[in-house]
Design a protein around this motif. Structure first.
Motif, PDB file in Angstrom:
ATOM      1  N   VAL A  64       4.702   7.300   2.571  1.00 20.91           N
ATOM      2  CA  VAL A  64       4.987   5.999   3.168  1.00 20.91           C
ATOM      3  C   VAL A  64       4.665   4.875   2.192  1.00 20.91           C
ATOM      4  CG1 VAL A  64       4.356   4.388   5.018  1.00 20.91           C
ATOM      5  CG2 VAL A  64       4.574   6.831   5.509  1.00 20.91           C
ATOM      6  N   ARG A  65       5.540   3.881   2.187  1.00 21.53           N
ATOM      7  CA  ARG A  65       5.280   2.611   1.509  1.00 21.53           C
ATOM      8  C   ARG A  65       5.069   1.548   2.588  1.00 21.53           C
ATOM      9  NH1 ARG A  65       9.628  -0.922  -2.114  1.00 21.53           N
ATOM     10  NH2 ARG A  65       8.137  -2.435  -2.981  1.00 21.53           N
TER      11      ARG A  65
ATOM     12  N   PHE B 287       0.844  -1.184   0.000  1.00 24.57           N
ATOM     13  CA  PHE B 287       0.000   0.000   0.000  1.00 24.57           C
ATOM     14  C   PHE B 287       0.888   1.245   0.000  1.00 24.57           C
ATOM     15  CE2 PHE B 287      -1.962  -3.436   2.423  1.00 24.57           C
ATOM     16  CZ  PHE B 287      -3.190  -3.580   1.779  1.00 24.57           C
ATOM     17  N   GLY B 288       0.307   2.363  -0.401  1.00 23.75           N
ATOM     18  CA  GLY B 288       1.026   3.626  -0.354  1.00 23.75           C
ATOM     19  C   GLY B 288       1.858   3.890  -1.588  1.00 23.75           C
TER      20      GLY B 288
ATOM     21  N   GLU C 145      16.633  -2.044   1.179  1.00 20.63           N
ATOM     22  CA  GLU C 145      17.809  -1.291   0.727  1.00 20.63           C
ATOM     23  C   GLU C 145      17.430  -0.002   0.003  1.00 20.63           C
ATOM     24  OE1 GLU C 145      19.953  -4.095  -1.635  1.00 20.63           O
ATOM     25  OE2 GLU C 145      20.994  -4.999   0.099  1.00 20.63           O
ATOM     26  N   ALA C 146      16.239   0.021  -0.590  1.00 20.89           N
ATOM     27  CA  ALA C 146      15.819   1.205  -1.344  1.00 20.89           C
ATOM     28  C   ALA C 146      15.289   2.322  -0.456  1.00 20.89           C
ATOM     29  CB  ALA C 146      14.746   0.811  -2.360  1.00 20.89           C
ATOM     30  N   ALA C 147      14.986   2.023   0.801  1.00 17.34           N
ATOM     31  CA  ALA C 147      14.369   2.998   1.696  1.00 17.34           C
ATOM     32  C   ALA C 147      15.399   3.693   2.570  1.00 17.34           C
ATOM     33  CB  ALA C 147      13.334   2.306   2.580  1.00 17.34           C
ATOM     34  N   GLU C 148      15.074   4.921   2.971  1.00 13.92           N
ATOM     35  CA  GLU C 148      15.929   5.642   3.911  1.00 13.92           C
ATOM     36  C   GLU C 148      15.558   5.307   5.352  1.00 13.92           C
ATOM     37  OE1 GLU C 148      16.087   9.806   3.225  1.00 13.92           O
ATOM     38  OE2 GLU C 148      16.656   9.629   1.115  1.00 13.92           O
ATOM     39  N   ASP C 149      14.265   5.177   5.606  1.00 14.56           N
ATOM     40  CA  ASP C 149      13.773   4.803   6.932  1.00 14.56           C
ATOM     41  C   ASP C 149      13.008   3.492   6.801  1.00 14.56           C
ATOM     42  OD1 ASP C 149      14.344   7.274   8.611  1.00 14.56           O
ATOM     43  OD2 ASP C 149      13.195   8.141   6.955  1.00 14.56           O
ATOM     44  N   VAL C 150      13.366   2.505   7.604  1.00 12.95           N
ATOM     45  CA  VAL C 150      12.653   1.227   7.622  1.00 12.95           C
ATOM     46  C   VAL C 150      12.114   1.022   9.032  1.00 12.95           C
ATOM     47  CG1 VAL C 150      12.755  -1.246   7.227  1.00 12.95           C
ATOM     48  CG2 VAL C 150      14.169   0.296   5.843  1.00 12.95           C
TER      49      VAL C 150
ATOM     50  N   THR D  20      10.233   6.272   3.108  1.00 10.55           N
ATOM     51  CA  THR D  20       9.889   5.631   4.376  1.00 10.55           C
ATOM     52  C   THR D  20       9.151   4.321   4.099  1.00 10.55           C
ATOM     53  OG1 THR D  20       9.712   7.762   5.518  1.00 10.55           O
ATOM     54  CG2 THR D  20       8.640   5.864   6.554  1.00 10.55           C
ATOM     55  N   LEU D  21       9.742   3.230   4.564  1.00 12.30           N
ATOM     56  CA  LEU D  21       9.152   1.904   4.387  1.00 12.30           C
ATOM     57  C   LEU D  21       8.684   1.389   5.749  1.00 12.30           C
ATOM     58  CD1 LEU D  21       8.622  -0.746   2.748  1.00 12.30           C
ATOM     59  CD2 LEU D  21      10.970  -1.409   3.326  1.00 12.30           C
TER      60      LEU D  21
END
Length: 584
Positions: A506-507, A475-476, A525-530, A482-483
C-alpha cells in the motif's frame, strides 16, 4: 502476550470516568510507556454510557484496536457495550457488592475479579475514591508498579491538600492488595517501564499550544463540544504572554471579537464546531472581503443540526470549502495527527497573515479528545518561525500612498497581497468596508474596480499555490498498486492497518492541505486501486479527488459516530483489493 495492553473503564456519565482514565494515562506515560487514548461519552452531564480506553506499549501506538484486555466495569452495561472487544483471558474488574452489579455474568472464557471497590474506598477515607481502588487492582493485574500512580495522583489531587493525595494513594494500594490476596492467578501481563519522558496531550491542547507558539494574543470563543478544550487550554496561559481569552455570548460575537482584534494587529483566533461554523459564516465573508488575517478552528463532530455532539465525524468539509455567500478566498488546513495540530496551527497563522485570508484549521472529535504521547523534541519552540507578511511601517509606507497621500490598503498587486498597516502606523490610516471597495477601502459599484478587486482577492490563492509547499504526507511503498488517500485524523489507523496487510502493498497519501491542495493526478493514474478513507457518508474528499483527477475512486466511509480502527481498515482494504482482482 500482546505487545500492547488495552485497558478501559466504563460507567455512567458523572462517575468520574474521564478523570480516572487521565490519571492512569498520565501514570503510564510517566513510566516511559507510549499511550493512545479514546473516549466514548454521552452528550449529557449525568447518565448515559461513557468510557475511557487506553492503548499502551513501549513502542509508539497510533490508533485503537478491536481488543480489550482489562476492563473496569462500574455498571453491568459496561460489559455488554464492550463484549465484542473482550477475548479469552480478558480481565473484568467489578464491584459485586453493588446492587446493580450482583447479577453480573462474566463469560466463562474471561476472568472476573469481584473487588469491593466502594467498601475499600470507604476504608481509605471516602467512597468517592472507588475508581482509584480499581486503578490499584488494575496495576496488580497488569503487573504495573503502583508507585507510578503516585505522581499522577499528586498532579490530579495536589491542590486539594496532602491528606487527599495520601488517601488516594492508600485507596490504590488497598485495591492492589485485595487482588493479590484473594486471586491466586497469573494474569500474564507485565508492563515494562522505561526511563523515557513523554509529553501527553490531546489535539485541542496541541492547537492551543501551537497558537501560543505562533504568537496568538487573542482568542474568542463560545463553549461547544468538542472545541471547548482549546479555549480552556489557552485560559490562564495566553495571559502570561500578554494575550487574552474572551468567552463570548455566542459564536457570532466570538468571530466578530476575533475580527476586531485582528484588525487591530493582533494575531487572533476563534474556535467552534459545526453549528458554530454555520453561525460564523456571515462574518467569515466580512473577514475575507476586508482581507483580515484570521484563524478559525473547526473541531468537527457528527451532524447535521446538533447531530451527535460527542461522536466522531468529518462532515464539514464542503461547508469549509464553499460556505458563505459570494465567492470567498480561503485556506483549509486539516492536521493529520495530534502533533500536526501543533505544527499546522503555527502554519495557519503564518498563511493567514502572508495572504491576508481567513484560514480554517480543522480537526475532528477523535483527534480533539484523544491523548497521545510524543517525545518533547516534537514541540521545539525554538524552531518556530513567525511570518507576518506584507506589514509596512513608517519607513516603507510611502510607496503605497496614492497621489493624494492616501494609503492603498487594498492595492491591486501582482500577487494579490496588499500592504498591511497596523493602527498607529504613520500615513497608514485607512478605512475598509464590507461593501465592495476600491484600493482605498471606500465603497464602490464601479464595474472595472469590482472586477479588479475580485480578481485580486482570488489571485492570492494562486500565489500561495506557487509559493507554498502543499504536498501530502506519504507512507508505505511509493510503487504500490494500491493507493490509499485520506485526510484528517484517519492517518494513524491506516498506517497501523498497513502493517497488518502483509499480502497487500500500500501507498498512503495523507493530505493536510484541503484548499489549496496538492495535485494528486499522477499518483491516482499510476495506481490500480484508489481507496479514499473518510468519516462521512457521501465521500466529500473523494468527490474532490474525482473532480481534480477525472478518475473514479473507491470509497471507504464510516459514519456511525465511531472512529476508524486499524483492524477494520485492514479488512476493508483487503476486501476492496480482492473485489478489484475478481472483476479484472
Amino acid at each position: 502476550m500482546h505487545e500492547d495492553l488495552n485497558w478501559a473503564i466504563g460507567g455512567e456519565a458523572g462517575d468520574g470516568i474521564d478523570s480516572t482514565g487521565k490519571i492512569f494515562a498520565r501514570a503510564l506515560s510517566r513510566a516511559g510507556r507510549h499511550v493512545y487514548t479514546s473516549k466514548d461519552f454521552a452528550s449529557r452531564i449525568r447518565g448515559g454510557y461513557t468510557a475511557y480506553k487506553i492503548r499502551t506499549a513501549v513502542e509508539p501506538v497510533e490508533s485503537v484496536v478491536d481488543r480489550l484486555d482489562v476492563l473496569i466495569a462500574l455498571t453491568e452495561r459496561t460489559i455488554d457495550e464492550n463484549l465484542a472487544e473482550l477475548h479469552e483471558g480478558s480481565v473484568i474488574i467489578y464491584d459485586g457488592e453493588q446492587a446493580t452489579m450482583q447479577g453480573v455474568d462474566v463469560p466463562e472464557e474471561m476472568i472476573g475479579l469481584d473487588v469491593p471497590l466502594q467498601r475499600l474506598a470507604e476504608d481509605a477515607g471516602g467512597a468517592i475514591m472507588r475508581n482509584v481502588v480499581a486503578l490499584g487492582a488494575a496495576c496488580e493485574v497488569a503487573a504495573f508498579p503502583i508507585e507510578n500512580l503516585d505522581e499522577a495522583l499528586e498532579k490530579r489531587f495536589g491542590d486539594k491538600g496532602r491528606a487527599i493525595v495520601e488517601n488516594n494513594r492508600e485507596a490504590a494500594r488497598l485495591g492492589q492488595e485485595y487482588v493479590r490476596e484473594n486471586y491466586d492467578h497469573d494474569f500474564g501481563y507485565g508492563l515494562e517501564t522505561t526511563d523515557n519522558d513523554y509529553v501527553l496531550l490531546n489535539g485541542d491542547e496541541a492547537i492551543g499550544m501551537g497558537a501560543i507558539a505562533a504568537g496568538c494574543r487573542f482568542y474568542a470563543g463560545y463553549p461547544i463540544t468538542p472545541a471547548t478544550d482549546i479555549m480552556e487550554y489557552l485560559t490562564g496561559r495566553i495571559e502570561q504572554f500578554g494575550g487574552a481569552v474572551v468567552q463570548a455570548e455566542d459564536e457570532l460575537a466570538a468571530i466578530n471579537l476575533a475580527l476586531g482584534a485582528a484588525r487591530a494587529g493582533a494575531r487572533s483566533m476563534t474556535g467552534t464546531s459545526g453549528p458554530g461554523i454555520d453561525l460564523m459564516s456571515e462574518t467569515f465573508g466580512l473577514v475575507a472581503t476586508t482581507e483580515t488575517p484570521l484563524v478559525i478552528a473547526n473541531v468537527m463532530r457528527s451532524g447535521p443540526s446538533t447531530g451527535m455532539p460527542t461522536k466522531q465525524g468529518q462532515e464539514d468539509l464542503n461547508m469549509m470549502l464553499y460556505g458563505g455567500h459570494g465567492e470567498i478566498p480561503r485556506f483549509v488546513l486539516a492536521p493529520t495527527t495530534i502533533a500536526e495540530c501543533f505544527h499546522k496551527t503555527i502554519e495557519a497563522f503564518n498563511l493567514a497573515e502572508k495572504y491576508q485570508v481567513p484560514v480554517y484549521l480543522t480537526a475532528d472529535l477523535s483527534m480533539a479528545v484523544t491523548e497521545r504521547t510524543y517525545e518533547p523534541e516534537e514541540f521545539d519552540m525554538d524552531a518556530v518561525e513567525i511570518e507576518r507578511g506584507k506589514v509596512v511601517d513608517g519607513g516603507d509606507v510611502e510607496e503605497w500612498l496614492d497621489d493624494q497621500g492616501r494609503f492603498r490598503a487594498h492595492a491591486a498587486t501582482e500577487d494579490g497581497v496588499s500592504p498591511r498597516a497596523f493602527p498607529g502606523t504613520t500615513d497608514g490610516a485607512h478605512m475598509t468596508t464590507g461593501l465592495e471597495h476600491d484600493e482605498l477601502g471606500r465603497r464602490t459599484e464601479d464595474e472595472d474596480v469590482r472586477v479588479e478587486q475580485v480578481q485580486k482577492r482570488q489571485r492570492k490563492v494562486e500565489t500561495a499555490r506557487e509559493r507554498e509547499d502543499f504536498e501530502p504526507r506519504e507512507f508505505g511503498d511509493p510503487n504500490a498498486d494500491t493507493l490509499v488517500l485520506t485526510w484528517g485524523s484517519n492517518e494513524g489507523a491506516i498506517r497501523e492497518a498497513m502493517a497488518q496487510l502483509d499480502e497487500v502493498s500500500v501507498r498512503l497519501l495523507s493530505v493536510p492541505y484541503i484548499h489549496p491542495r496538492p495535485d494528486l493526478t499522477e499518483a491516482v493514474e499510476a495506481a490500480e486501486d484508489v481507496l479514499v478513507v473518510e468519516a462521512n457518508a457521501t465521500g466529500q474528499f473523494a468527490d474532490l479527488i474525482e473532480q481534480d483527477t477525472l478518475e473514479r475512486v473507491q470509497r471507504i466511509n464510516k459514519y456511525t459516530g465511531v472512529r476508524f480502527k486499524a483492524d477494520e481498515l485492514a479488512a476493508e482494504i483487503r476486501d476492496a483489493v480482492a473485489k478489484t482482482e475478481v472483476t479484472q
